[in-house]
Design an enzyme around this catalytic site. Sequence first.
Site, mmCIF file in Angstrom:
data_model
loop_
_atom_site.group_PDB
_atom_site.id
_atom_site.type_symbol
_atom_site.label_atom_id
_atom_site.label_comp_id
_atom_site.label_asym_id
_atom_site.label_seq_id
_atom_site.Cartn_x
_atom_site.Cartn_y
_atom_site.Cartn_z
ATOM 1 N N HIS A 197 -7.839 -5.725 0.590
ATOM 2 C CA HIS A 197 -6.424 -4.284 0.388
ATOM 3 C C HIS A 197 -5.699 -4.987 0.918
ATOM 4 O O HIS A 197 -4.423 -4.256 0.756
ATOM 5 C CB HIS A 197 -6.966 -3.009 0.897
ATOM 6 N N SER A 254 0.859 -1.349 0.112
ATOM 7 C CA SER A 254 -0.557 0.224 -0.118
ATOM 8 C C SER A 254 0.624 1.478 0.358
ATOM 9 O O SER A 254 1.508 1.337 -0.637
ATOM 10 C CB SER A 254 -0.778 -0.132 1.189
ATOM 11 N N ASP A 308 -10.295 -4.965 -5.073
ATOM 12 C CA ASP A 308 -9.882 -4.106 -3.913
ATOM 13 C C ASP A 308 -11.096 -2.244 -3.894
ATOM 14 O O ASP A 308 -10.743 -2.031 -4.762
ATOM 15 C CB ASP A 308 -8.103 -3.588 -4.357
#
Length: 270
Positions: free
Chosen positions: A246, A95, A217
Amino acid sequence: MGIVEEAHNVKILGSGEQTVVLAHGFGTDQSVWKHLVPHLVDEYRVVLFDNMGAGTTNPDYFDFQRYASLEGYAYDVIAILEEFQIRSCIFVGHSVSAMIGVIASIARPDLFTKLVTVSASPRYLNDSEYYGGFEREDLDQLFEAVKSNYKAWCSGFAPLVVGGDMDSLAIQEFSRTLFNMRPDIALSVLQIIFLNDLRHLLPHVSVPCHIIQSMKDLAVPVVVSEYLYQNLGAKSIVEVMSTEGHLPQLSSPDVVTPVLLRHIRNDIAV
């Protein structure tokens, strides 16, 4: 113990010749890699750390000015590598840490042999020629919810981001680490992440990039991984996994761990 080691709870495991650095995303800490680490330690030297602001770090160390952009985090990564005299590493970033790795690799390409990104996005906001997944009004509502009742927001946000069964261990785990963050720090970090635009940096990346993405996601549409592939300056490869959410390394470790191991072990074929 040095200040960098203490501040980021740095742990070094294994003793292989190559070093793998595992960097977590927002709302988690180094424990998010617990399913992957056992598969790495026999083969690699593994570096785990917590980004400043994670619930496991001392909030007194969180400098709002330093962390008003992702550069502050990137220089933390470089400081950790220098502290432990790591001259090159395979950097696995989840991320926001994927983009932190991008920034660090542009500043010090000599320290990185490749980047492996999981659920990465250079920009979350949509614009006329780019689909990041969010409108500004969506994000303003999100920020307002964080301000008004952080605990309630965590309870709603965790299942949306992780996906899958509401009672899953992955959702419980993410809820725990998210709730451990100090609310004002969480809001500040969220605003930096969601309002950032790092697309202009992508052509400057010179180390190979392995882009790994969930098929579904909420935070990062699949088209973003294709955008990264098209715009990164270095050679890259994309793999879209049959996972949802995610945090696939936490919610679908049986699928994700073999994929990550393959990308860590194997370079992009020229």
